[in-house]
Design an enzyme around this catalytic site. Structure first.
Site, PDB file in Angstrom:
ATOM      1  N   ARG A 145     -27.345 -16.087   5.100  1.00 14.41           N
ATOM      2  CA  ARG A 145     -27.185 -15.197   6.253  1.00 14.41           C
ATOM      3  C   ARG A 145     -28.572 -14.564   6.328  1.00 14.41           C
ATOM      4  O   ARG A 145     -29.385 -14.515   5.433  1.00 14.41           O
ATOM      5  CB  ARG A 145     -26.262 -13.976   5.652  1.00 14.41           C
ATOM      6  CG  ARG A 145     -24.966 -14.552   5.544  1.00 14.41           C
ATOM      7  CD  ARG A 145     -23.877 -13.504   4.715  1.00 14.41           C
ATOM      8  NE  ARG A 145     -22.535 -13.902   4.512  1.00 14.41           N
ATOM      9  CZ  ARG A 145     -21.950 -14.200   3.317  1.00 14.41           C
ATOM     10  NH1 ARG A 145     -22.942 -14.296   2.203  1.00 14.41           N
ATOM     11  NH2 ARG A 145     -20.746 -14.932   2.938  1.00 14.41           N
ATOM     12  N   LYS A 169     -22.764 -10.807   0.274  1.00 16.74           N
ATOM     13  CA  LYS A 169     -21.993  -9.635   0.480  1.00 16.74           C
ATOM     14  C   LYS A 169     -21.483  -8.941  -0.960  1.00 16.74           C
ATOM     15  O   LYS A 169     -21.184  -9.613  -1.821  1.00 16.74           O
ATOM     16  CB  LYS A 169     -20.638 -10.017   1.384  1.00 16.74           C
ATOM     17  CG  LYS A 169     -21.296 -10.357   2.559  1.00 16.74           C
ATOM     18  CD  LYS A 169     -19.644 -10.911   3.438  1.00 16.74           C
ATOM     19  CE  LYS A 169     -20.163 -11.141   4.758  1.00 16.74           C
ATOM     20  NZ  LYS A 169     -19.105 -11.209   5.933  1.00 16.74           N
ATOM     21  N   HIS A 238     -27.491 -17.187  12.825  1.00 18.26           N
ATOM     22  CA  HIS A 238     -25.979 -17.378  12.409  1.00 18.26           C
ATOM     23  C   HIS A 238     -25.684 -18.720  12.846  1.00 18.26           C
ATOM     24  O   HIS A 238     -25.058 -19.391  12.196  1.00 18.26           O
ATOM     25  CB  HIS A 238     -25.103 -16.284  12.723  1.00 18.26           C
ATOM     26  CG  HIS A 238     -23.940 -16.272  11.850  1.00 18.26           C
ATOM     27  ND1 HIS A 238     -24.042 -15.677  10.632  1.00 18.26           N
ATOM     28  CD2 HIS A 238     -22.544 -16.576  11.830  1.00 18.26           C
ATOM     29  CE1 HIS A 238     -22.890 -15.647   9.905  1.00 18.26           C
ATOM     30  NE2 HIS A 238     -22.016 -16.104  10.593  1.00 18.26           N
ATOM     31  N   ARG A 241     -26.815 -21.132  10.370  1.00 17.61           N
ATOM     32  CA  ARG A 241     -25.871 -21.195   9.386  1.00 17.61           C
ATOM     33  C   ARG A 241     -24.632 -22.082   9.560  1.00 17.61           C
ATOM     34  O   ARG A 241     -24.318 -22.861   8.818  1.00 17.61           O
ATOM     35  CB  ARG A 241     -25.473 -19.829   8.798  1.00 17.61           C
ATOM     36  CG  ARG A 241     -24.299 -19.612   7.815  1.00 17.61           C
ATOM     37  CD  ARG A 241     -24.235 -17.988   7.479  1.00 17.61           C
ATOM     38  NE  ARG A 241     -23.096 -17.728   6.902  1.00 17.61           N
ATOM     39  CZ  ARG A 241     -22.785 -18.008   5.382  1.00 17.61           C
ATOM     40  NH1 ARG A 241     -23.939 -18.199   4.733  1.00 17.61           N
ATOM     41  NH2 ARG A 241     -21.952 -17.453   5.007  1.00 17.61           N
ATOM     42  N   HIS A 264     -18.844 -17.849   0.733  1.00 21.96           N
ATOM     43  CA  HIS A 264     -17.554 -17.609   0.913  1.00 21.96           C
ATOM     44  C   HIS A 264     -16.568 -17.196  -0.064  1.00 21.96           C
ATOM     45  O   HIS A 264     -16.491 -17.852  -1.048  1.00 21.96           O
ATOM     46  CB  HIS A 264     -16.763 -18.532   1.888  1.00 21.96           C
ATOM     47  CG  HIS A 264     -17.629 -18.836   3.230  1.00 21.96           C
ATOM     48  ND1 HIS A 264     -17.456 -20.099   4.130  1.00 21.96           N
ATOM     49  CD2 HIS A 264     -18.241 -18.056   4.033  1.00 21.96           C
ATOM     50  CE1 HIS A 264     -18.113 -19.909   5.068  1.00 21.96           C
ATOM     51  NE2 HIS A 264     -18.608 -18.565   5.291  1.00 21.96           N
ATOM     52  N   TYR A 273     -15.376 -25.007   9.777  1.00 22.89           N
ATOM     53  CA  TYR A 273     -16.203 -25.945  10.212  1.00 22.89           C
ATOM     54  C   TYR A 273     -15.444 -27.437  10.171  1.00 22.89           C
ATOM     55  O   TYR A 273     -16.268 -28.261  10.698  1.00 22.89           O
ATOM     56  CB  TYR A 273     -17.263 -25.881   9.187  1.00 22.89           C
ATOM     57  CG  TYR A 273     -18.025 -24.659   9.060  1.00 22.89           C
ATOM     58  CD1 TYR A 273     -19.024 -24.229  10.025  1.00 22.89           C
ATOM     59  CD2 TYR A 273     -17.907 -23.659   8.157  1.00 22.89           C
ATOM     60  CE1 TYR A 273     -19.831 -22.963  10.210  1.00 22.89           C
ATOM     61  CE2 TYR A 273     -18.546 -22.367   8.345  1.00 22.89           C
ATOM     62  CZ  TYR A 273     -19.536 -22.239   9.149  1.00 22.89           C
ATOM     63  OH  TYR A 273     -20.156 -20.752   9.055  1.00 22.89           O
TER      64      TYR A 273
END
Length: 299
Positions: A145, A169, A238, A241, A264, A273
């Protein structure tokens, strides 16, 4: 009360500053709604109907389902916090369902476009050119990210093992492998940087002034180079990514491995995806099978 909740998110739950500010603004917006429509009601005592009315108002004001769901998520977390602290006895958001959102196929670049894009970036050896190439290659070869790229430090790169450590995150650490190509690009950039620039930070990517890169600067670099080969509206970090994930799956990577590389929390986030890869498989089938475009003469 609200400040305590925001501190809880930041220091105990390790939410990003962006998320904390978004939640603050969402709760503030609901508080303003109560002041206008039920001035005697404290936000801690709001009921389910009042929250539903506010969310309906958001949709009437043409707010997207994604925005409304984020605002609902902020209230859910806030009232859950109050419930845990014994300030309220029930969570008024528990029976409110999230709005349905359309599934979006992520924007990405085709492999041939990425080859052209990366060839364009390899034109000279100035500090900015080496840095910009390294930024593009880091995004595309690791799938990280923007916030993760900004916070890479020199010590996070292990050239012997060819791994990169990032903090995602909620400050969750993960280690991502990279290949010889990226290793050479990073080493060249760092050599030029250390020769031309006085680095005043521990960070990998810096400005010519020696200060740490910031989000808008990286976005401008990526957007400028990507628009050289593409007319699509979305040209951002992004998208790189998304391209990383799509190319990994298209070339046979296990979806669980891609999930771990992307950082994730659950597989559902990675499965967006697979829509892209299935579309590609469908197109290959239609082009390759001799009877794919034949109509049934017996109908």
């Amino acid at each position: 009360m609200i400040n305590s909740f925001l501190q809880y998110l930041q220091y105990e739950k390790n939410y990003s500053s962006y998320t904390v500010l978004s939640y603050r603004d969402d709760i503030k917006a609901f508080g303003e709604f109560l002041q206008q429509n039920a001035p005697q009601t404290d936000i801690a005592q709001a009921d389910t109907d009042q929250i539903r009315q506010w969310l309906m108002q958001q949709r009437e004001q043409k707010k997207s389902a994604t925005t409304v769901n984020r605002r609902l998520a902020a209230l859910r977390a806030f009232y859950r916090f109050l419930l845990q602290r014994g300030i309220i006895t029930r969570n008024p958001t528990s029976k409110i369902a999230a709005a349905k959102t359309p599934k979006k196929v992520p924007t990405f670049f085709r492999e041939k476009d990425m080859e052209q894009l990366l060839d364009i970036s390899q034109k000279n050896t100035t500090f900015e050119a080496c840095r910009d190439e390294a930024i593009l290659e880091t995004f595309y070869q690791t799938g990280i990210r923007l916030s993760e790229l900004l916070n890479i430090k020199d010590i996070d790169i292990d050239f012997d093992r060819q791994t990169l450590r990032v903090f995602g995150k909620r400050k969750k650490e993960r280690v991502i492998p990279f290949g010889n190509g990226l290793a050479q690009i990073l080493q060249q950039y760092m050599a030029v940087r250390n020769t031309e620039i006085k680095n005043n930070t521990p960070y990998l990517y810096i400005l010519r002034s020696g200060k740490q890169m910031y989000a808008a600067a990286v976005y401008r670099i990526v957007h400028r180079i990507m628009t050289n080969i593409s007319t699509q509206q979305k040209c951002s970090p992004h998208v790189l990514r998304h391209t990383f994930a799509t190319d990994m799956l298209n070339n046979g990577a296990d979806i669980n491995a891609v999930k771990e590389l992307l950082g994730h929390a659950n597989l559902a986030a990675t499965q967006i995806y697979t829509h892209t890869t299935f579309e590609q498989i469908h197109n290959i089938y239609m082009q390759a099978h001799p009877r794919a475009d034949k109509t049934d003469k017996h109908t």
